[in-house]
Design a protein around this motif. Sequence first.
Motif, PDB file in Angstrom:
ATOM      1  N   ARG A   1     -17.991 -95.579  86.508  1.00  0.00           N
ATOM      2  CA  ARG A   1     -19.222 -95.764  85.530  1.00  0.00           C
ATOM      3  C   ARG A   1     -19.448 -94.371  85.236  1.00  0.00           C
ATOM      4  O   ARG A   1     -19.911 -94.152  83.915  1.00  0.00           O
TER       5      ARG A   1
ATOM      6  N   ARG B   1     -19.674 -93.108  81.325  1.00  0.00           N
ATOM      7  CA  ARG B   1     -20.865 -92.352  80.362  1.00  0.00           C
ATOM      8  C   ARG B   1     -20.362 -91.174  79.744  1.00  0.00           C
ATOM      9  O   ARG B   1     -20.529 -90.805  78.698  1.00  0.00           O
TER      10      ARG B   1
ATOM     11  N   ARG C   1     -22.611 -89.916  75.768  1.00  0.00           N
ATOM     12  CA  ARG C   1     -24.064 -90.061  76.059  1.00  0.00           C
ATOM     13  C   ARG C   1     -24.489 -88.960  77.034  1.00  0.00           C
ATOM     14  O   ARG C   1     -25.674 -88.654  77.087  1.00  0.00           O
ATOM     15  N   ASP C   2     -23.545 -88.608  77.662  1.00  0.00           N
ATOM     16  CA  ASP C   2     -24.066 -87.563  79.094  1.00  0.00           C
ATOM     17  C   ASP C   2     -23.331 -86.578  79.205  1.00  0.00           C
ATOM     18  O   ASP C   2     -22.005 -86.432  79.260  1.00  0.00           O
TER      19      ASP C   2
END
Length: 490
Positions: free
Chosen positions: A399, A403, A408-409
């Motif tokens: 996960r 991301r 996005r991260d």
Amino acid sequence: MAARLTPTVGLEIHVRLATGGKLFCSCEFRFGAPPNSLVCPVCLGLPGSLPVLDRQAVSLALRAGVALEATLNPVSEFARKNYFYPDLPRNYQITQYERPLFRGGALDLRGVGGPRVRLSRLHLEEDAGRSLAVPAEEENLAGHSLVDLNRAGTPLLEIVTEPDLQGGDQARFWLQNLLQTLQHCGVCAGKMAEGDLRCDVNVGLDGAGSGPLSETKNLNSFRHVAQAVDHEIERLQGLARNGDRLVPTTRGWDPARRCTTFLRNKEETRDYRYFPEPDLPLLTVPAAEFREEVALLPELPVRRRQRLMEEWHLEEAEARALCRNRSVADFWEEVTVALDREGVAGAGRLAASWVLGPLRDDEVAPADQAGTSYPPPGFVVDLLGLLADSTINSRVARRVLHRWRAGRDTRLPREMVAQEGWGQITDPAVLGGYCDQVLAARDRVVQEYLGGRETVLEYLLGQVLELTRGKGHPGVVRRLLVDKLEQYRP
Ligand SMILES: [Zn+2]
């Protein structure tokens, strides 16, 4: 029926040297550039132009020769090979003939200690341009050929083997080993789709005359080489069984029909009227320059595979897969050494399973550029560290990776996990509650398990992990489930 004659297979390989330029002029070369945009009077063969040898190409060829354990000719000679073809502007190719740069040499078939394939010679030569057939839809030019001379004059290393191979798979494995070796040394970029390696296949039968009975020209994929070798062995053995006369032929490969096609009889082989190239001096390699190349040679894939197995306890298949591409092996090694320094047990195998598995993104980078799509090493060390100390399980690790990929991260995994509350649940009391919940609602599955279908355990495990939103420690949950299921026995 007559006994089958043993096949003998030899290869002639043309490898493009990764100089980014040409062998006898200062033009650059980029695959896919607009046609005829990377040319000059020398590579166009205009009258009065003179070739000047690029020393970087010589240096890469020397490195290849050292890696392949060949014997250097301190003085070698360029020669003209005369033939007429639209993509050859001077009507001759500059190559090496009687005095090649290297003679002899050998490379293992698969790994250390296995059978070896001997080489007969390595020499430098220039590539020709490319002829392109005009598509039938082009009304004005239909039936014509177009010539792109961007490739003309790019540096090739020709490597000729002895007939030491015996089948298509062997030929493919050995070629892959050869390309990995040359890539590791920085000799060749190894992009098959861009024609960095092309191969002619010679097949003969032991006891049926000397020399090959067929030569299949210009194969540019490992798969096609393997198929062409096997096709020719079968064809020649068939002819021998029927008692037909075996006439040496030159052949082409038809990938659609997966067979070779007749081009001409070997007896008609053109006389190339080789003679020493008068516009170039003899190629002299001073002993000091050669020693320098020997010193610069990096660890070769065969040795590296062996070391990874001994030093980091990798399985052979893992070591082989990592060493297929130097940038992947380097990335893995950087991550592994950092994890090991942090005291992670089994760092090598943990990193291998992730570098060869979820960290790869085949959509972003094709197989021959694997490694260009990995997250930064620091990110991966952090992520695998969390996995190793059971802070997260592999689901959560995926996960986090997802991301990062989505862009996005930008947080490090450790921050992401702490701030999102994704840390693993290991408390048996908490996890036991989830297990009870799942078992109570699935009586039929429980009965199946008790009836002997133990594979349903995986399903139950999945259900519990789902309830924990992926945060449950799979090992603890599995142990709890097995214990609790036993309590259901009447
Ligand atoms: Zn040029």
